[in-house]
Design an enzyme around this catalytic site. Sequence first.
Site, PDB file in Angstrom:
ATOM      1  N   TYR A   1       9.608   3.662 -15.348  1.00  0.00           N
ATOM      2  CA  TYR A   1       9.158   4.473 -14.199  1.00  0.00           C
ATOM      3  C   TYR A   1       8.178   3.570 -13.464  1.00  0.00           C
ATOM      4  O   TYR A   1       7.047   3.912 -13.240  1.00  0.00           O
ATOM      5  CB  TYR A   1       8.466   5.710 -14.800  1.00  0.00           C
ATOM      6  CG  TYR A   1       7.985   6.801 -13.898  1.00  0.00           C
ATOM      7  CD1 TYR A   1       8.838   7.447 -13.001  1.00  0.00           C
ATOM      8  CD2 TYR A   1       6.661   7.243 -13.975  1.00  0.00           C
ATOM      9  CE1 TYR A   1       8.381   8.489 -12.211  1.00  0.00           C
ATOM     10  CE2 TYR A   1       6.205   8.293 -13.186  1.00  0.00           C
ATOM     11  CZ  TYR A   1       7.074   8.913 -12.301  1.00  0.00           C
ATOM     12  OH  TYR A   1       6.624   9.968 -11.522  1.00  0.00           O
TER      13      TYR A   1
ATOM     14  N   HIS B   1       7.570   4.928  -5.892  1.00  0.00           N
ATOM     15  CA  HIS B   1       8.310   6.096  -6.389  1.00  0.00           C
ATOM     16  C   HIS B   1       7.376   7.056  -7.123  1.00  0.00           C
ATOM     17  O   HIS B   1       7.388   8.267  -6.864  1.00  0.00           O
ATOM     18  CB  HIS B   1       9.443   5.637  -7.314  1.00  0.00           C
ATOM     19  CG  HIS B   1      10.149   6.760  -8.012  1.00  0.00           C
ATOM     20  ND1 HIS B   1      10.930   7.691  -7.342  1.00  0.00           N
ATOM     21  CD2 HIS B   1      10.205   7.126  -9.327  1.00  0.00           C
ATOM     22  CE1 HIS B   1      11.427   8.567  -8.205  1.00  0.00           C
ATOM     23  NE2 HIS B   1      10.995   8.241  -9.413  1.00  0.00           N
TER      24      HIS B   1
ATOM     25  N   TYR C   1      11.418  19.874 -17.856  1.00  0.00           N
ATOM     26  CA  TYR C   1      10.831  18.595 -18.261  1.00  0.00           C
ATOM     27  C   TYR C   1       9.429  18.672 -18.878  1.00  0.00           C
ATOM     28  O   TYR C   1       8.978  17.687 -19.476  1.00  0.00           O
ATOM     29  CB  TYR C   1      10.852  17.597 -17.097  1.00  0.00           C
ATOM     30  CG  TYR C   1       9.628  17.573 -16.222  1.00  0.00           C
ATOM     31  CD1 TYR C   1       9.402  18.575 -15.306  1.00  0.00           C
ATOM     32  CD2 TYR C   1       8.703  16.541 -16.324  1.00  0.00           C
ATOM     33  CE1 TYR C   1       8.286  18.547 -14.499  1.00  0.00           C
ATOM     34  CE2 TYR C   1       7.577  16.517 -15.528  1.00  0.00           C
ATOM     35  CZ  TYR C   1       7.368  17.518 -14.616  1.00  0.00           C
ATOM     36  OH  TYR C   1       6.247  17.501 -13.830  1.00  0.00           O
TER      37      TYR C   1
END
Lengths: 430, 430
Positions: A137, A142, A253
Amino acid sequence: MPLSANNPDRTSWLHVGKNSDFPIQNIPFGVFLTRDDIITIGTRIGDTAIDLGALHQLGYFDGIPLTEDIFLQDTLNDFIADGRKTWRAVRNRIAQIFDSNNTALKNNIKHKERVCFRLDEIEMQLPVQIGDYTDFYSSIEHATNVGTMFRDPDNALLPNWLHIPVGYHGRSSSIIPSGIPVHRPQGQTLPNGATDPVFGPSKLIDFELEMAFITTDANDLGEPIPVSEAEEYIFGLVLFNDWSARDIQKWEYVPLGPFLAKNFASSMSPWIVTLDALEPFKVESPKPIKPVLPYLQSKGKKSYDINLEVAIRPKDAKETIVSKSNFKYMYWNMSQQLAHHTVNGCPVNSGDMMGSGTISGPTPDSYGSMLELTWRGEKPIKMKDGTERKFINDYDTVIMRGHCEKDGTRIGFGEVSTQLLPIYNPKKKK
Amino acid sequence: MPLSANNPDRTSWLHVGKNSDFPIQNIPFGVFLTRDDIITIGTRIGDTAIDLGALHQLGYFDGIPLTEDIFLQDTLNDFIADGRKTWRAVRNRIAQIFDSNNTALKNNIKHKERVCFRLDEIEMQLPVQIGDYTDFYSSIEHATNVGTMFRDPDNALLPNWLHIPVGYHGRSSSIIPSGIPVHRPQGQTLPNGATDPVFGPSKLIDFELEMAFITTDANDLGEPIPVSEAEEYIFGLVLFNDWSARDIQKWEYVPLGPFLAKNFASSMSPWIVTLDALEPFKVESPKPIKPVLPYLQSKGKKSYDINLEVAIRPKDAKETIVSKSNFKYMYWNMSQQLAHHTVNGCPVNSGDMMGSGTISGPTPDSYGSMLELTWRGEKPIKMKDGTERKFINDYDTVIMRGHCEKDGTRIGFGEVSTQLLPIYNPKKKK
């Protein structure tokens, strides 16, 4: 060892188009089915697929210590396990065999017939049996975009992000090569304002523009890989589309991370481009905003300047390019990712795959997912066929491409192209 | 097909001790190295290990459609892929061969010598090549305890917990069989009150008492497995210790879930006990607190009454039992877990493993981790040797055991036993 395969002046007796991703300086590795339905390990120059199993049987690799059946396998795992010295020797030899000045194979019609295939005669396969797949990640753009949308714009990055190349384990079994279609997944989602979830097709299917690297056998249980040695254990890179169902993800999640929102499919480009071939395109990584712990301090150029783009092709229509990004934007590089992954002694094996995480750049047209490009659907993207997209529609094909370019040499990855089909219909099962 | 192997009246001509986990009604499957350093697939009756490869070569499985080398492999994956009908036929045949009334092998000394081994003559291996490993979080007591400690006692369960068998992907490469020691991992942790992390050995090493099931090839990409059919695809169960580094976990796990806190090691018991052998011990699952979506509604007895215990053995001291729990406490059963895992079309293959998550019972002495047993270290456990434990110390061995018992028949799992060593020392590497 000199990487003679990278010699920019070399040309091949095989035809290579002007904008080809696969000049003789590339020599990627893949697995394909031949016209005779035989599975083999191969490489590609221009639009010619080359059967390395046949080349080996014909003696073209004599002098390189290789087992007899190393290329007659349905995965690259054993070849990758042979290590960097072997990959280099084989890649250099392939460059020699197909060099314009070498007529041995060129003039041997029988051999050439056994070794060379047109692309329409072969079918690319998954190149490795992926033991474990990890997804990082590592794009600060992002992570910031997602944090801004879903949490707090003023504290978009979580406290650990600048210290840890955050990653999580993904599912190997649903990683597919380019060309295999994917069904829209069903699952649980929580409608706005509801307290109980509903079941049905995901309404927010997204791509994630990523690259992924493939490792060789790196360490034993308990043994960390130093950041300075990490690249020795990286075989090469592919384009990677980490399909995501945003509505399923949102509900499932917390606290253990994404699960069904991700594991219905991830697509990869079928040719693995070696780190050796990418050597000329190394660049500095972004300057760290905060100092990192010593085990993560990488020195020298450890990032790669790889131009990336994503296109969406609606059914029976022309494609529209929706994003242009670059692998060099990654805040954390692959050496740091591998050092972090193993600092606790986690073993990394031949054929393991590690995704970069969505590669978003600094500008809105360089974001690596529809979630970011359309800002949760608030700014739909106009397509060339007049339609609009907030997320991915049934029958859309998502295509990702990537290439490096420097001093007249272009090394590319080809593409990963995947069509989204409607939900699975058990009645249609063969 | 009648499960004649489960006949409670059957006895074996092999000696089986009174409290053995491995009567002739068990017939688990495993992989071991023999005294001649040959790897083979085997089973166990009492304290005798049985070489199924040798049995097959000697013709004892004639009439069952099996490939010649099915047992001469270093993993059970191919045998498991053969499917339930084959597992049953083999298990029933083994029961016949070793039945007290069958003298064919019993009286053939040469054959017996090739087939039967004492336990000290063999070395148990990892029984499967684990393609993908998933860990669930299916004990309501465990999820409630953790939620109470780390979040909000009044809202200990997260909103999705009663609707979803929450799970996440784990790391296959660090799953090891009983007997292999584990090094204390190093990593990043955030000291209390600090804003920047430090690097060093984890100070809070914990076990998690789990069971894990092994699947066969179940579905294609895109195809869900209905909850009613799920058990058809489960080969068997093992004891599972999901080692955890609580301090690393706390710092790294938001937002993508646990990573290095878990993937340094997980240990499994080496004998896979088939679901068929556990059939007599099926019980109802706990009543759902909230109704679940139709794809998760399982009917009939889908839970298993398996007594579990955890012991800690300090170096050169006697063990202390620190927890007694039971697999039947799981709120979500295996059928629900597998149906959920595949409802989006995620493919499940032979040799995949799915952990239950920590199995905590309703009382404080039945909690499945030191985190809960000592309530974050606030209530240390007294050991028989006079020392105390908040978490696991270097050189401690953690031992998990499990067995079912009903109407005089006991079916057990043996144990998973793992010693914790100090941090890895690169100078000691061979």
